[in-house]
Design a protein around this motif. Structure first.
Motif, PDB file in Angstrom:
ATOM      1  N   LYS A 278     -11.647  -0.050  20.377  1.00  0.00           N
ATOM      2  CA  LYS A 278     -12.738   0.048  19.406  1.00  0.00           C
ATOM      3  C   LYS A 278     -13.796   0.928  19.794  1.00  0.00           C
ATOM      4  O   LYS A 278     -14.372   1.285  20.846  1.00  0.00           O
ATOM      5  CB  LYS A 278     -13.363  -1.245  19.158  1.00  0.00           C
TER       6      LYS A 278
ATOM      7  N   TRP B 271      -7.052   1.216  12.238  1.00  0.00           N
ATOM      8  CA  TRP B 271      -6.286   0.895  11.060  1.00  0.00           C
ATOM      9  C   TRP B 271      -5.171   0.098  11.790  1.00  0.00           C
ATOM     10  O   TRP B 271      -4.512  -0.402  10.998  1.00  0.00           O
ATOM     11  CB  TRP B 271      -6.153   2.083  10.318  1.00  0.00           C
ATOM     12  N   ARG B 272      -4.954   0.138  12.938  1.00  0.00           N
ATOM     13  CA  ARG B 272      -3.806  -0.577  13.716  1.00  0.00           C
ATOM     14  C   ARG B 272      -2.372  -0.471  12.908  1.00  0.00           C
ATOM     15  O   ARG B 272      -1.548  -1.396  13.133  1.00  0.00           O
ATOM     16  CB  ARG B 272      -4.222  -2.306  13.555  1.00  0.00           C
TER      17      ARG B 272
ATOM     18  N   LEU C 295      -5.624  -1.805   5.857  1.00  0.00           N
ATOM     19  CA  LEU C 295      -6.872  -1.419   6.638  1.00  0.00           C
ATOM     20  C   LEU C 295      -7.017   0.140   6.355  1.00  0.00           C
ATOM     21  O   LEU C 295      -8.195   0.586   6.376  1.00  0.00           O
ATOM     22  CB  LEU C 295      -6.607  -1.613   8.090  1.00  0.00           C
TER      23      LEU C 295
ATOM     24  N   SER D 265     -14.704   0.278  13.255  1.00  0.00           N
ATOM     25  CA  SER D 265     -15.133  -0.967  14.265  1.00  0.00           C
ATOM     26  C   SER D 265     -16.582  -0.932  14.261  1.00  0.00           C
ATOM     27  O   SER D 265     -17.180   0.145  13.962  1.00  0.00           O
ATOM     28  CB  SER D 265     -14.568  -0.394  15.613  1.00  0.00           C
TER      29      SER D 265
ATOM     30  N   PHE E 166       0.402  -2.919  14.158  1.00  0.00           N
ATOM     31  CA  PHE E 166       0.074  -3.792  15.133  1.00  0.00           C
ATOM     32  C   PHE E 166       0.637  -3.579  16.524  1.00  0.00           C
ATOM     33  O   PHE E 166       0.781  -4.606  17.362  1.00  0.00           O
ATOM     34  CB  PHE E 166       0.146  -5.332  14.778  1.00  0.00           C
TER      35      PHE E 166
ATOM     36  N   GLU F  48      -4.426 -11.166  17.045  1.00  0.00           N
ATOM     37  CA  GLU F  48      -4.977  -9.845  16.640  1.00  0.00           C
ATOM     38  C   GLU F  48      -5.011  -9.557  15.127  1.00  0.00           C
ATOM     39  O   GLU F  48      -5.876  -8.863  14.477  1.00  0.00           O
ATOM     40  CB  GLU F  48      -3.619  -8.597  16.928  1.00  0.00           C
TER      41      GLU F  48
ATOM     42  N   ALA G  49      -8.256  -8.182  12.867  1.00  0.00           N
ATOM     43  CA  ALA G  49      -8.322  -7.295  12.064  1.00  0.00           C
ATOM     44  C   ALA G  49      -8.868  -7.379  10.572  1.00  0.00           C
ATOM     45  O   ALA G  49      -9.644  -6.827  10.008  1.00  0.00           O
ATOM     46  CB  ALA G  49      -6.939  -6.647  11.847  1.00  0.00           C
TER      47      ALA G  49
ATOM     48  N   ASP H 124     -12.691  -6.913  10.084  1.00  0.00           N
ATOM     49  CA  ASP H 124     -12.892  -5.454   9.756  1.00  0.00           C
ATOM     50  C   ASP H 124     -12.761  -5.254   8.103  1.00  0.00           C
ATOM     51  O   ASP H 124     -13.391  -4.441   7.411  1.00  0.00           O
ATOM     52  CB  ASP H 124     -11.911  -4.405  10.511  1.00  0.00           C
TER      53      ASP H 124
END
Length: 431
Positions: free
Chosen positions: A52, A59-60, A65, A72, A98, A284, A288, A291
Motif C-alpha cells: 500500500k 488494483w490487485r 478495482l 490506498s 489476488f 484479502e 480490497a 477500497d
C-alpha cells in the motif's frame, strides 16, 4: 532523468505489457520529503498487490478495482520505508488477480509477455516485475511470494529473485506469515543492497563453518527429480541443476545428491493447504472491498478466483486444526534437514515458460499450478529463505535453479548465487 526512465518503461511496456499503471514523479505522500535517503532518485517498480502506498492505485489484478480507480488510503510499513529511502516509485507492475496464479494473464489488463518469447508466459504472480527487470526497464523491482510468486517468474524470465525467510521457524502456520515481500534484479548486488531494507542484514546464523565470506565451503544437497505427480521434471531442468551442481563442486563446495524427504509429500501439502489459502483469500478480498466501497462479489472476479474463494467453506475450525498439526510436522522435518546441510539446490520450476493460456484452462489450471509450485511452496510454509538463479537452457529460453538456506542465511545465499552467475542475468532479445 525521471521523465527519461518513465519514457523507457513505457516504450518497453508497449511491447511486453508488464505495467498495471505508471505513477507520477514525486507521487503524493503525507510524510517525509522525497530527498535524503540512500536510494534517492533510484527507479523502482512495485507489484500491484500487497503493498500500500498512500493515494496510489492498488488494483490487485482485479478489473472492478481498476475500473473503480481504487487507491490506498495510507502507506503500509514497507511502502513508507521505500519512500523514506528515496526510491522513485515509477509505477505498479501487473499481478495475477489476488496473486493466485503462477502466470500473469489477468483479465483486468491483459497478459504479460515473456521477453524471451512473446507467446510465452512471464510466470506469476509477480510476472510484471520479473518481465520488467529481464527487459532492463529497471534494475530492481518489488514482488511478493506466497508459494513461489517471485521465484517462478524469475525462472521464466531469466532474472534473480530473493524470497526472504522468517527470522525463525514458523510455529503456527498462517498464510499471513507465508506471504513475503521480496525483490527481483538482474544482478545479485542489487538484491544484496535490499537486505537491510527488509531487515535481513544481520550475520547468518547458518554459518557453521568457522570461516567468513563468500568463499567458505558449504554443504549442498541436490534435488533433481520431481516431487509432485502434477508435472514431470523436464530434462532441460535436470541439466540446469546438474550444471550448477558441477559449478559448486568445482568451486570447492561439498555437493551430494540429497534432499528433505518430506518434500515428496508435496501433493498432500497442496491438498491440505488449499482451504487455508481460500480463507486467506477471503481476508484479502474483504480488505480490497474497503477500497472499492462495497463488497466484491463473485461476478467481480475471474472464475478461478471465485472458485478458490468458495473453498473457504472447507476451512472449518476442525479442518484447520488438523492441517496446522500436520504442517507442524512438515516444518519440523524440513528444518531438521539443515542440521546436516547448508543449502538445497533444486529446480525453481519443473519446466520452462509455457505458452500463454496453458495455465488458464479451468479444467487443468489448479492441477498445473500446483505442479509448477512443487519446489517453492513448502518453503513459504517453513519460512526458509530462497533465491532463484537464472541460466539459459535449450531453445534460448531461461531456466531457474533455486537455492534454499537455513533460517537467517539470506546473505550467504546471495553470495552463493553470485558464484553461480557472476556476470548477472542473461539479456533477452527485446526491442
Amino acid at each position: 532523468m525521471s521523465g527519461d526512465i518513465r519514457e523507457h518503461v513505457t516504450r518497453l511496456d508497449a511491447v511486453l505489457g508488464f505495467m498495471a499503471t505508471t505513477l507520477p514523479p514525486a507521487s503524493p505522500r503525507p510524510t517525509a520529503p522525497l530527498t535524503g535517503g540512500p536510494f534517492t532518485g533510484e527507479p523502482l517498480l512495485v507489484k500491484d498487490l500487497d503493498l500500500k502506498l498512500a493515494h496510489a492505485p492498488l488494483w490487485r489484478g482485479n478489473h472492478v478495482l481498476r475500473e473503480h480507480g481504487a487507491v490506498s488510503s495510507h502507506d503500509d510499513p514497507l511502502g513508507r520505508r521505500l519512500r523514506e529511502l528515496g526510491f522513485d516509485i515509477v509505477g505498479r507492475t501487473k499481478s495475477a488477480e489476488f496473486g493466485l496464479a503462477v502466470t500473469t494473464e489477468p483479465l483486468a489488463y491483459g497478459p504479460v509477455r515473456n521477453p524471451w518469447d512473446h507467446e510465452r508466459s512471464a510466470g506469476g504472480s509477480s510476472g510484471g516485475s520479473a518481465c520488467a527487470v529481464a527487459a532492463r526497464a529497471v534494475r530492481l523491482a518489488h514482488g511478493t511470494d506466497l508459494g513461489g510468486s517471485l521465484r517462478i517468474p524469475a525462472a521464466h524470465c531469466g532474472v534473480f529473485a530473493w524470497k526472504p525467510g522468517l527470522v525463525r521457524p514458523a510455529t503456527t502456520p498462517t498464510f499471513a506469515a507465508w506471504n513475503q515481500h521480496g525483490f527481483l534484479a538482474s544482478r545479485v548486488d542489487d538484491l544484496r543492497r535490499m537486505l537491510p531494507v527488509l531487515g535481513r542484514d544481520k550475520p547468518s546464523d547458518a554459518d557453521r563453518s568457522g570461516t567468513d565470506g563468500p568463499t567458505r565451503r558449504v554443504r549442498v544437497g541436490v534435488l533433481a527429480s520431481a516431487v509432485s505427480s502434477a508435472i514431470d521434471l523436464g530434462s532441460g531442468s535436470v541439466e540446469a541443476v546438474e550444471r550448477m551442481a558441477d559449478k559448486l563442486s568445482d568451486q570447492g563446495h561439498h555437493v551430494l545428491a540429497a534432499h528433505p524427504r518430506v518434500l515428496e509429500e508435496f501433493d498432500q501439502f497442496a491438498m491440505k493447504t488449499t482451504p487455508m489459502l481460500a480463507g486467506w483469500l477471503a481476508q484479502e478480498v474483504a480488505d480490497a472491498s474497503k477500497d472499492l466501497g462495497r463488497p466484491l462479489t463473485e461476478a467481480d472476479m475471474e472464475p478461478g478466483t471465485a472458485q478458490m474463494l468458495a473453498m473457504a467453506a472447507l476451512a472449518t475450525p476442525e479442518a484447520v486444526r488438523d492441517t496446522v498439526q500436520w504442517l507442524h510436522r512438515i516444518v519440523t522435518d524440513l528444518t531438521a534437514w539443515w542440521d546436516r546441510f547448508d543449502v538445497l539446490l533444486s529446480p525453481t520450476v519443473p519446466i520452462q515458460a509455457p505458452r500463454l493460456g496453458w495455465l488458464n484452462d479451468p479444467d487443468t489450471a489448479m492441477h498445473r499450478t500446483y505442479g509448477m509450485m512443487q519446489y517453492t511452496a513448502m518453503f513459504n510454509a517453513s519460512g526458509h529463505p530462497a533465491v532463484s538463479v537464472p541460466c539459459v537452457g535449450a531453445g534460448d529460453l531461461p531456466y531457474g535453479v533455486q537455492l534454499v538456506g537455513a533460517h537467517g542465511s539470506e546473505a550467504d545465499l546471495l553470495d552463493l548465487a553470485e558464484q553461480l552467475s557472476p556476470d548477472g542475468a542473461p539479456t533477452p532479445p527485446v526491442p
